[in-house]
Design an enzyme around this catalytic site. Structure first.
Site, PDB file in Angstrom:
ATOM      1  N   HIS A  17       8.996  -9.074  -0.017  1.00 19.72           N
ATOM      2  CA  HIS A  17       9.107  -8.295  -1.265  1.00 19.72           C
ATOM      3  C   HIS A  17      10.359  -8.725  -2.033  1.00 19.72           C
ATOM      4  O   HIS A  17      10.317  -8.905  -3.256  1.00 19.72           O
ATOM      5  CB  HIS A  17       9.249  -6.795  -0.967  1.00 19.72           C
ATOM      6  N   LYS A  41      -1.496   9.034   2.261  1.00 23.92           N
ATOM      7  CA  LYS A  41      -1.222   7.840   3.068  1.00 23.92           C
ATOM      8  C   LYS A  41      -0.144   8.177   4.090  1.00 23.92           C
ATOM      9  O   LYS A  41       0.860   8.819   3.757  1.00 23.92           O
ATOM     10  CB  LYS A  41      -0.753   6.700   2.137  1.00 23.92           C
ATOM     11  N   ARG A  90       0.386 -13.461  -1.005  1.00 21.81           N
ATOM     12  CA  ARG A  90       0.853 -14.217   0.162  1.00 21.81           C
ATOM     13  C   ARG A  90      -0.144 -15.289   0.572  1.00 21.81           C
ATOM     14  O   ARG A  90       0.167 -16.438   0.673  1.00 21.81           O
ATOM     15  CB  ARG A  90       1.076 -13.274   1.347  1.00 21.81           C
ATOM     16  N   SER A 128       4.694  -5.385   5.644  1.00 17.42           N
ATOM     17  CA  SER A 128       5.384  -4.201   6.178  1.00 17.42           C
ATOM     18  C   SER A 128       4.666  -3.691   7.421  1.00 17.42           C
ATOM     19  O   SER A 128       5.301  -3.309   8.404  1.00 17.42           O
ATOM     20  CB  SER A 128       5.409  -3.081   5.136  1.00 17.42           C
TER      21      SER A 128
HETATM   22  O1  PNS Z   1       2.009  -2.070  -1.181  1.00 16.82           O
HETATM   23  P1  PNS Z   1       0.593  -1.626  -1.364  1.00 16.82           P
HETATM   24  O2  PNS Z   1       0.268  -0.492  -0.428  1.00 16.82           O
HETATM   25  O3  PNS Z   1      -0.398  -2.761  -1.294  1.00 16.82           O
HETATM   26  O4  PNS Z   1       0.510  -1.048  -2.875  1.00 16.82           O
HETATM   27  C1  PNS Z   1      -0.694  -0.571  -3.402  1.00 16.82           C
HETATM   28  C2  PNS Z   1      -0.463   0.165  -4.717  1.00 16.82           C
HETATM   29  C3  PNS Z   1       0.531   1.298  -4.513  1.00 16.82           C
HETATM   30  C4  PNS Z   1       0.067  -0.796  -5.745  1.00 16.82           C
HETATM   31  C5  PNS Z   1      -1.853   0.718  -5.165  1.00 16.82           C
HETATM   32  O5  PNS Z   1      -2.386   1.488  -4.138  1.00 16.82           O
HETATM   33  C6  PNS Z   1      -1.759   1.566  -6.422  1.00 16.82           C
HETATM   34  O6  PNS Z   1      -1.678   1.035  -7.498  1.00 16.82           O
HETATM   35  N1  PNS Z   1      -1.776   2.910  -6.252  1.00 16.82           N
HETATM   36  C7  PNS Z   1      -1.716   3.848  -7.375  1.00 16.82           C
HETATM   37  C8  PNS Z   1      -3.065   4.524  -7.627  1.00 16.82           C
HETATM   38  C9  PNS Z   1      -3.922   3.675  -8.539  1.00 16.82           C
HETATM   39  O7  PNS Z   1      -3.581   3.401  -9.662  1.00 16.82           O
HETATM   40  N2  PNS Z   1      -5.092   3.258  -8.004  1.00 16.82           N
HETATM   41  C10 PNS Z   1      -6.009   2.420  -8.734  1.00 16.82           C
HETATM   42  C11 PNS Z   1      -5.657   0.946  -8.573  1.00 16.82           C
HETATM   43  S1  PNS Z   1      -7.058   0.078  -8.054  1.00 16.82           S
END
Ligand code: PNS
Length: 163
Positions: A17, A41, A90, A128
């Site tokens: 990150h 989560k 990645r 992570s």
């Molecule tokens: O680090 P991660 O867990 O891959 O991050 C995922 C994240 C937080 C970017 C994604 O889950 C997100 O955007 N969550 C907010 C809710 C949302 O907007 N969902 C629709 C996107 S498809």
């Protein structure tokens, strides 16, 4: 002023990150690292802990700010007066999931653009969740996170009786 949002769970922030943050910060005027709060989560670290570890890891890069959001990412991005989402890529395995998320975000809000930053090869396998799993089973993870995060991770695992 070009503002970009780098969203994620950051549970906890890894050197992968950090690599994306440092390289992206050079390309925009302001980068907001936005920690997602999702009560559904199961995170190892709470929101404040995750934000604190990011603050500590970015070593005061002038144009990087740490924030949090709840709800739709696109709503948050628009609220921050920008249209740029940064995601790290990645490996090929990330692509399908990220591609679907980018398309969904575009569907929700057509103005928003998702830009992908390729992770440097030395960090391309770090996640992570893997760092947490290896640490819980007693493996060495100190090279994947900053010293500060490593300390917090070990403490959290020992305190939670996870090891
Ligand atoms: O680090 P991660 O867990 O891959 O991050 C995922 C994240 C937080 C970017 C994604 O889950 C997100 O955007 N969550 C907010 C809710 C949302 O907007 N969902 C629709 C996107 S498809």
């Amino acid at each position: 002023m070009k503002v970009a949002v780098y969203p994620g769970s950051f549970d906890p922030i890894t050197k992968g990150h950090l690599d994306v943050i440092k390289r992206t910060a050079k390309l925009c005027d302001e980068l907001i690292v936005a920690v997602a709060y999702n009560p559904n989560k199961n995170s190892l670290f709470d929101l404040e802990e995750r934000m604190d570890m990011i603050e500590n890891s970015i070593e005061n890069i002038d144009n990087v700010k740490v924030d949090s959001f709840v709800g739709l990412l696109t709503d948050y991005v628009i609220k921050k007066n920008t249209t740029i989402i940064i995601k790290g890529l990645r490996a090929v395995t990330d692509f399908e999931y990220e591609f679907r998320m980018a398309l969904m975000n575009k569907e929700i809000c057509n103005d928003v653009e998702t830009l992908f930053m390729m992770t440097s090869p030395e960090y391309s396998f770090i996640s992570s969740s893997m760092v947490k799993e290896v640490a819980i089973f007693g493996g060495q993870v100190d090279i994947f996170v900053t010293d500060y995060v490593y300390e917090k991770l070990i403490k959290k695992i020992e305190k939670g009786g996870l090891r």
